[in-house]
Motif scaffolding. Structure first.
Motif, PDB file in Angstrom:
ATOM      1  N   ILE A  19      41.045  36.934  40.990  1.00 33.55           N
ATOM      2  CA  ILE A  19      39.962  37.207  40.041  1.00 33.55           C
ATOM      3  C   ILE A  19      39.182  38.447  40.468  1.00 33.55           C
ATOM      4  O   ILE A  19      39.015  39.404  39.709  1.00 33.55           O
ATOM      5  CB  ILE A  19      39.020  35.989  39.918  1.00 33.55           C
ATOM      6  CG1 ILE A  19      39.775  34.790  39.345  1.00 33.55           C
ATOM      7  CG2 ILE A  19      37.789  36.329  39.071  1.00 33.55           C
ATOM      8  CD1 ILE A  19      39.031  33.473  39.460  1.00 33.55           C
ATOM      9  N   GLN A  20      38.710  38.453  41.713  1.00 28.03           N
ATOM     10  CA  GLN A  20      37.786  39.494  42.170  1.00 28.03           C
ATOM     11  C   GLN A  20      38.450  40.842  42.438  1.00 28.03           C
ATOM     12  O   GLN A  20      37.759  41.831  42.630  1.00 28.03           O
ATOM     13  CB  GLN A  20      37.039  39.018  43.411  1.00 28.03           C
ATOM     14  CG  GLN A  20      36.107  37.864  43.108  1.00 28.03           C
ATOM     15  CD  GLN A  20      35.203  37.519  44.268  1.00 28.03           C
ATOM     16  OE1 GLN A  20      35.313  38.061  45.368  1.00 28.03           O
ATOM     17  NE2 GLN A  20      34.291  36.606  44.019  1.00 28.03           N
ATOM     18  N   SER A  21      39.764  40.905  42.419  1.00 25.97           N
ATOM     19  CA  SER A  21      40.456  42.169  42.645  1.00 25.97           C
ATOM     20  C   SER A  21      40.716  42.946  41.351  1.00 25.97           C
ATOM     21  O   SER A  21      41.248  44.054  41.397  1.00 25.97           O
ATOM     22  CB  SER A  21      41.792  41.906  43.359  1.00 25.97           C
ATOM     23  OG  SER A  21      42.646  41.127  42.532  1.00 25.97           O
ATOM     24  N   LEU A  22      40.312  42.380  40.217  1.00 28.27           N
ATOM     25  CA  LEU A  22      40.585  43.013  38.922  1.00 28.27           C
ATOM     26  C   LEU A  22      39.422  43.879  38.451  1.00 28.27           C
ATOM     27  O   LEU A  22      38.284  43.401  38.346  1.00 28.27           O
ATOM     28  CB  LEU A  22      40.862  41.935  37.867  1.00 28.27           C
ATOM     29  CG  LEU A  22      42.079  41.051  38.110  1.00 28.27           C
ATOM     30  CD1 LEU A  22      42.119  39.929  37.074  1.00 28.27           C
ATOM     31  CD2 LEU A  22      43.354  41.887  38.055  1.00 28.27           C
ATOM     32  N   PRO A  23      39.679  45.140  38.100  1.00 29.96           N
ATOM     33  CA  PRO A  23      38.610  46.010  37.613  1.00 29.96           C
ATOM     34  C   PRO A  23      37.928  45.472  36.353  1.00 29.96           C
ATOM     35  O   PRO A  23      36.719  45.654  36.177  1.00 29.96           O
ATOM     36  CB  PRO A  23      39.318  47.339  37.319  1.00 29.96           C
ATOM     37  CG  PRO A  23      40.621  47.269  38.017  1.00 29.96           C
ATOM     38  CD  PRO A  23      40.960  45.829  38.196  1.00 29.96           C
ATOM     39  N   GLU A  24      38.674  44.811  35.475  1.00 31.45           N
ATOM     40  CA  GLU A  24      38.067  44.284  34.250  1.00 31.45           C
ATOM     41  C   GLU A  24      37.113  43.130  34.542  1.00 31.45           C
ATOM     42  O   GLU A  24      36.225  42.848  33.743  1.00 31.45           O
ATOM     43  CB  GLU A  24      39.117  43.894  33.209  1.00 31.45           C
ATOM     44  CG  GLU A  24      40.111  42.847  33.671  1.00 31.45           C
ATOM     45  CD  GLU A  24      41.409  43.425  34.231  1.00 31.45           C
ATOM     46  OE1 GLU A  24      41.374  44.386  35.017  1.00 31.45           O
ATOM     47  OE2 GLU A  24      42.462  42.890  33.874  1.00 31.45           O
ATOM     48  N   VAL A  25      37.248  42.482  35.684  1.00 29.06           N
ATOM     49  CA  VAL A  25      36.326  41.418  36.078  1.00 29.06           C
ATOM     50  C   VAL A  25      35.025  42.016  36.613  1.00 29.06           C
ATOM     51  O   VAL A  25      33.939  41.550  36.299  1.00 29.06           O
ATOM     52  CB  VAL A  25      36.966  40.494  37.141  1.00 29.06           C
ATOM     53  CG1 VAL A  25      35.940  39.555  37.767  1.00 29.06           C
ATOM     54  CG2 VAL A  25      38.100  39.692  36.507  1.00 29.06           C
ATOM     55  N   THR A  26      35.132  43.052  37.425  1.00 30.19           N
ATOM     56  CA  THR A  26      33.945  43.603  38.090  1.00 30.19           C
ATOM     57  C   THR A  26      33.273  44.723  37.293  1.00 30.19           C
ATOM     58  O   THR A  26      32.263  45.260  37.748  1.00 30.19           O
ATOM     59  CB  THR A  26      34.316  44.125  39.488  1.00 30.19           C
ATOM     60  OG1 THR A  26      35.249  45.199  39.355  1.00 30.19           O
ATOM     61  CG2 THR A  26      34.904  43.013  40.342  1.00 30.19           C
ATOM     62  N   ARG A  27      33.781  45.026  36.136  1.00 27.13           N
ATOM     63  CA  ARG A  27      33.261  46.151  35.353  1.00 27.13           C
ATOM     64  C   ARG A  27      31.750  46.102  35.182  1.00 27.13           C
ATOM     65  O   ARG A  27      31.061  47.113  35.323  1.00 27.13           O
ATOM     66  CB  ARG A  27      33.939  46.167  33.978  1.00 27.13           C
ATOM     67  CG  ARG A  27      33.419  47.268  33.088  1.00 27.13           C
ATOM     68  CD  ARG A  27      34.122  47.295  31.767  1.00 27.13           C
ATOM     69  NE  ARG A  27      33.546  48.356  30.949  1.00 27.13           N
ATOM     70  CZ  ARG A  27      33.676  48.435  29.651  1.00 27.13           C
ATOM     71  NH1 ARG A  27      34.390  47.530  29.015  1.00 27.13           N
ATOM     72  NH2 ARG A  27      33.123  49.411  28.986  1.00 27.13           N
ATOM     73  N   TYR A  28      31.195  44.939  34.872  1.00 26.48           N
ATOM     74  CA  TYR A  28      29.771  44.815  34.606  1.00 26.48           C
ATOM     75  C   TYR A  28      28.986  44.202  35.761  1.00 26.48           C
ATOM     76  O   TYR A  28      27.826  43.829  35.605  1.00 26.48           O
ATOM     77  CB  TYR A  28      29.548  43.968  33.353  1.00 26.48           C
ATOM     78  CG  TYR A  28      30.205  44.526  32.117  1.00 26.48           C
ATOM     79  CD1 TYR A  28      29.929  45.816  31.674  1.00 26.48           C
ATOM     80  CD2 TYR A  28      31.103  43.768  31.377  1.00 26.48           C
ATOM     81  CE1 TYR A  28      30.528  46.328  30.534  1.00 26.48           C
ATOM     82  CE2 TYR A  28      31.696  44.266  30.232  1.00 26.48           C
ATOM     83  CZ  TYR A  28      31.412  45.545  29.818  1.00 26.48           C
ATOM     84  OH  TYR A  28      31.999  46.044  28.680  1.00 26.48           O
TER      85      TYR A  28
END
Length: 186
Positions: free
Chosen positions: A29-38
């Motif tokens: 989960i935490q390695s995905l740019p779309e997760v951490t975008r905001y």
């Protein structure tokens, strides 16, 4: 003080404390740019996730103000870890808190964040007797704003270019609901 009885069950989900066994799923989960975008933090490698997980493992109760409760969210049907939910206890004097949630993109748009948000609001209002709970988010995160609105929270502020996140000025939205409003809805 809040020491929930685990696991917490919603119609489709199980909320529970994090364990060391969650490392690989949390990394996914935490390695995905779309997760951490905001989010304030950027994508994390395995070692960074390990450090974050160690902190989360110790956050399964609210013993005093200033602490946060971080819960692993798994699908009841499969046991798959799909995200996490957070309840912050900001002030005992003002009886205030805040909720948050993060999900793997494969599980967006299915109502899981609303289910988790509802459970977190119940914990805050019923378990901690909070008076007011907020939700703060990046102004571009329209999906999360819709979740908070479905939970009955009202938009109280739109702070224009309030923070620099990942080198970019961003707006911040603040939503809130009072305990009496929550009780009137449920």
């Amino acid at each position: 003080m809040l020491k929930p009885s685990y696991p917490i069950r919603t119609p489709r989900l199980i909320l529970r404390p994090f364990t060391p066994a969650d490392l690989e799923a949390l990394h996914a989960i935490q390695s995905l740019p779309e997760v951490t975008r905001y989010l304030y933090w950027d994508t994390r490698d395995l070692e960074q996730v390990r450090e974050a997980l160690e902190a989360r493992i110790g956050e399964s109760a609210l013993l005093e103000e200033g602490q946060c409760l971080r819960l692993a969210v798994e699908l009841a049907a499969t046991g798959e870890l799909i995200g996490d939910g957070t309840l912050f206890w900001h002030s005992s004097l003002h009886r205030s808190g805040e909720i948050g949630y993060v999900f793997h993109p494969d599980h967006h748009g299915k109502g899981y964040a609303t289910e988790v948000g509802r459970a977190l609001l119940e914990l805050g209002f019923d378990g901690l007797d909070l008076h007011r709970i907020t939700g703060r988010l990046d102004g571009r995160n329209e999906a999360s704003a819709r979740v908070l609105e479905r939970l009955g929270m009202r938009r109280e502020a739109h702070l224009v270019e309030n923070e620099v996140v990942k080198g970019e000025w961003t707006d911040e939205l603040v939503y809130a609901i009072l305990q009496r409003e929550w009780r009137a809805r449920h």
